[in-house]
Motif scaffolding. Structure first.
Motif, PDB file in Angstrom:
ATOM      1  N   THR A 228      11.958 -31.831  41.236  1.00 39.58           N
ATOM      2  CA  THR A 228      11.689 -31.750  42.671  1.00 39.58           C
ATOM      3  C   THR A 228      10.340 -32.376  43.001  1.00 39.58           C
ATOM      4  OG1 THR A 228      12.982 -29.712  42.823  1.00 39.58           O
ATOM      5  CG2 THR A 228      11.463 -30.179  44.629  1.00 39.58           C
TER       6      THR A 228
ATOM      7  N   THR B 234      24.908 -35.385  48.624  1.00 40.72           N
ATOM      8  CA  THR B 234      23.892 -35.409  47.579  1.00 40.72           C
ATOM      9  C   THR B 234      23.315 -34.009  47.458  1.00 40.72           C
ATOM     10  OG1 THR B 234      21.959 -36.635  46.734  1.00 40.72           O
ATOM     11  CG2 THR B 234      21.902 -35.959  49.045  1.00 40.72           C
ATOM     12  N   TRP B 235      22.414 -33.820  46.501  1.00 40.96           N
ATOM     13  CA  TRP B 235      21.672 -32.570  46.395  1.00 40.96           C
ATOM     14  C   TRP B 235      20.962 -32.318  47.720  1.00 40.96           C
ATOM     15  CZ3 TRP B 235      16.101 -32.231  44.444  1.00 40.96           C
ATOM     16  CH2 TRP B 235      15.713 -30.895  44.266  1.00 40.96           C
TER      17      TRP B 235
ATOM     18  N   HIS C 260      17.300 -33.294  48.552  1.00 42.71           N
ATOM     19  CA  HIS C 260      16.895 -34.696  48.709  1.00 42.71           C
ATOM     20  C   HIS C 260      16.528 -34.978  50.166  1.00 42.71           C
ATOM     21  CE1 HIS C 260      19.093 -36.224  44.868  1.00 42.71           C
ATOM     22  NE2 HIS C 260      17.796 -36.083  44.641  1.00 42.71           N
TER      23      HIS C 260
ATOM     24  N   HIS D 204      21.987 -41.032  41.304  1.00 46.67           N
ATOM     25  CA  HIS D 204      21.960 -39.951  40.327  1.00 46.67           C
ATOM     26  C   HIS D 204      22.265 -40.566  38.959  1.00 46.67           C
ATOM     27  CE1 HIS D 204      22.593 -36.514  43.383  1.00 46.67           C
ATOM     28  NE2 HIS D 204      22.456 -37.646  44.082  1.00 46.67           N
TER      29      HIS D 204
ATOM     30  N   ASN E 208      25.074 -34.492  41.377  1.00 43.60           N
ATOM     31  CA  ASN E 208      25.003 -33.203  42.058  1.00 43.60           C
ATOM     32  C   ASN E 208      25.172 -33.440  43.565  1.00 43.60           C
ATOM     33  OD1 ASN E 208      24.332 -30.698  43.099  1.00 43.60           O
ATOM     34  ND2 ASN E 208      22.253 -30.658  42.280  1.00 43.60           N
ATOM     35  N   PRO E 209      26.237 -32.939  44.183  1.00 43.70           N
ATOM     36  CA  PRO E 209      27.022 -31.786  43.757  1.00 43.70           C
ATOM     37  C   PRO E 209      28.416 -32.090  43.211  1.00 43.70           C
ATOM     38  CG  PRO E 209      27.297 -32.103  46.095  1.00 43.70           C
ATOM     39  CD  PRO E 209      26.386 -33.220  45.628  1.00 43.70           C
TER      40      PRO E 209
ATOM     41  N   ARG F  43      31.579 -26.708  46.293  1.00 41.09           N
ATOM     42  CA  ARG F  43      30.896 -26.974  45.010  1.00 41.09           C
ATOM     43  C   ARG F  43      30.835 -25.698  44.190  1.00 41.09           C
ATOM     44  NH1 ARG F  43      24.595 -27.315  43.726  1.00 41.09           N
ATOM     45  NH2 ARG F  43      25.098 -25.120  43.323  1.00 41.09           N
TER      46      ARG F  43
END
Length: 426
Positions: A117, A142-143, A146, A194, A199-200, A391
């Motif tokens: 992070t 996306t995560w 982000h 990624h 993720n995810p 997810r």
């Protein structure tokens, strides 16, 4: 002298104009799960590894090194250099880039960060200040963090989405991704990728598709920003999981950055161990970029924490321990693959409507199950917790709950009449 009680005074605050920010949905769901009194319940929410008992797993290699550190007379708690523990930074480079040659090493600038992070945040701020990009292209989905990181660290950079997940087939929408980037991306745009175990969704491009993405970045002059959070955790092979990053660098034409996390592959979630790397065009550019990164680091955290970095460095720079750690990776990645296969087998046994092959075709910690928000909310009434996006954290499954989870999924899918990824009939 007596005490005189003052009359109540109506107080106001300079902060009353603030709107309450939404809480994190994952941690909020964990709290809801913890309060659920049901005897049987399953949490498929947060991205942390759990063993067959559903408990946190401290890697045996990590335990061994923790004891060695405690008994080492040279251990102290002095500040690290602003760029981090030198042994860790070198080990992180070697793990990601595969013991880079002297020529490549001269182009790589690296420093230790507050996990992945912190690395993404540092990279966002650095690229915002140095390259002044107008846009960053981010996979859809996306995560979630982000978006928040770029909102805060690079608020003037417009976030654009490129298609990634095909909800009809629960697979990669590669054609949509490439078409959008080909038609809309502009020279100088950033693209967030990624490195493995997306993720995810748990869906990654093939090596041939990665080559085409690299071709497009070269042609369109896009700047790649890799997020590598699961190296070794996805396939069980650290070199296999670093293939995409190494291929982009092998082109010799692309400058790029990588945010690297050691939370998952070392199980050091709370130690916040990470690194940020820039691969510049030459040594002079590397040195200039690194000076700016250290300047930002000084203003934000001054010096990174030492304990987790010591553990990682000790393991990666001791051949015997590294070999043991690689076996730990195989245990974790292997158990998750086994749980994917087990869930798929249970759904097949129940003849649950739809095609569920995507669960075994995806990799890493997460699966985009294809379950709708309505179905996910119905699952919570069955005491099964996953995100409303569908997810699921596969590591939350084990031999004691996988059959019951499958039965709950079968129940809500049949009740809704809506099957994820319907089987294609001839």
């Amino acid at each position: 002298m007596g005490y005189t009680r003052e009359e109540p005074v109506e107080r106001t605050s300079l902060f009353n104009h603030l709107e309450t920010m939404p809480g994190d949905p994952i941690f909020g769901l964990m709290t809801q799960y913890a309060k659920d009194p049901a005897e049987f319940k399953a949490s498929l929410t947060i991205g942390v590894y759990r063993d067959e008992e559903g408990k946190p797993w401290v890697l045996p290699t990590v335990k061994k090194v923790e004891k060695m550190i405690a008994e080492d007379a040279a251990t102290n708690h002095e500040y690290l250099p602003m760029e981090g523990l030198p042994a860790f930074v070198k080990a992180a480079q070697d793990l990601l880039f595969g013991n880079p040659s002297a020529a490549l090493s001269s182009r790589i600038g690296s420093l230790q960060t507050i996990s992945g992070t912190g690395a993404v945040h540092l990279g966002a701020r650095f690229l915002n200040d140095s390259l002044h990009p107008k846009r960053i292209w981010v996979s859809d989905p996306t995560w979630g963090n982000h978006h928040a990181i770029f909102d805060i660290a690079a608020p003037e950079v417009e976030q654009k989405l490129y298609p990634y997940y095909d909800a009809e087939t629960c697979s990669l929408n590669f054609s949509g991704m490439m078409k959008t980037l080909e038609e809309e991306a502009q020279a100088g745009d950033l693209i967030l990728l990624h490195a493995c175990a997306h993720n995810p969704t748990g869906i990654d491009p093939t090596k041939e598709q990665w080559k085409q993405i690299a071709d497009l970045c070269e042609k369109k002059k896009l700047f790649p920003f890799f997020d590598s959070a699961y190296q070794g955790f996805a396939s069980g092979d650290v070199d296999e999981d670093a293939w995409a990053v190494r291929h982009f660098i092998s082109r010799g034409t692309l400058e790029l950055v990588v945010a690297q996390s050691f939370s998952k592959n070392f199980g050091l979630y709370g130690q916040r161990v990470g690194a940020f790397h820039i691969v510049a065009g030459d040594e002079q550019a590397r040195d200039k970029a690194l000076s700016h990164l250290i300047y930002l680091q000084r203003a934000e955290i001054s010096n990174p924490p030492v304990y987790g970095a010591r553990i990682v460095a000790w393991i990666l720079q001791t051949p015997e321990l590294k070999a043991e750690w690689e076996q730990d990776l195989l245990i974790m990645s292997g158990r998750i693959k086994t749980m994917r296969a087990a869930l798929y087998a249970e759904l097949q046994k129940l003849q649950t409507p739809g095609s569920w092959e995507h669960i075994v075709n995806q990799n890493g910690m997460f699966s985009y199950t294809g379950l709708s928000e309505k179905q996910v909310l119905a699952l919570r009434k069955e005491h099964i917790y996953l995100l409303t996006s569908g997810r699921a954290s596969i590591s939350g499954l084990n031999r004691d709950n996988v059959a019951l989870v499958a039965k709950a999924i079968d129940k809500v899918v049949r009740a809704s009449g809506d099957a994820p990824a319907p089987a294609i009939t001839a």
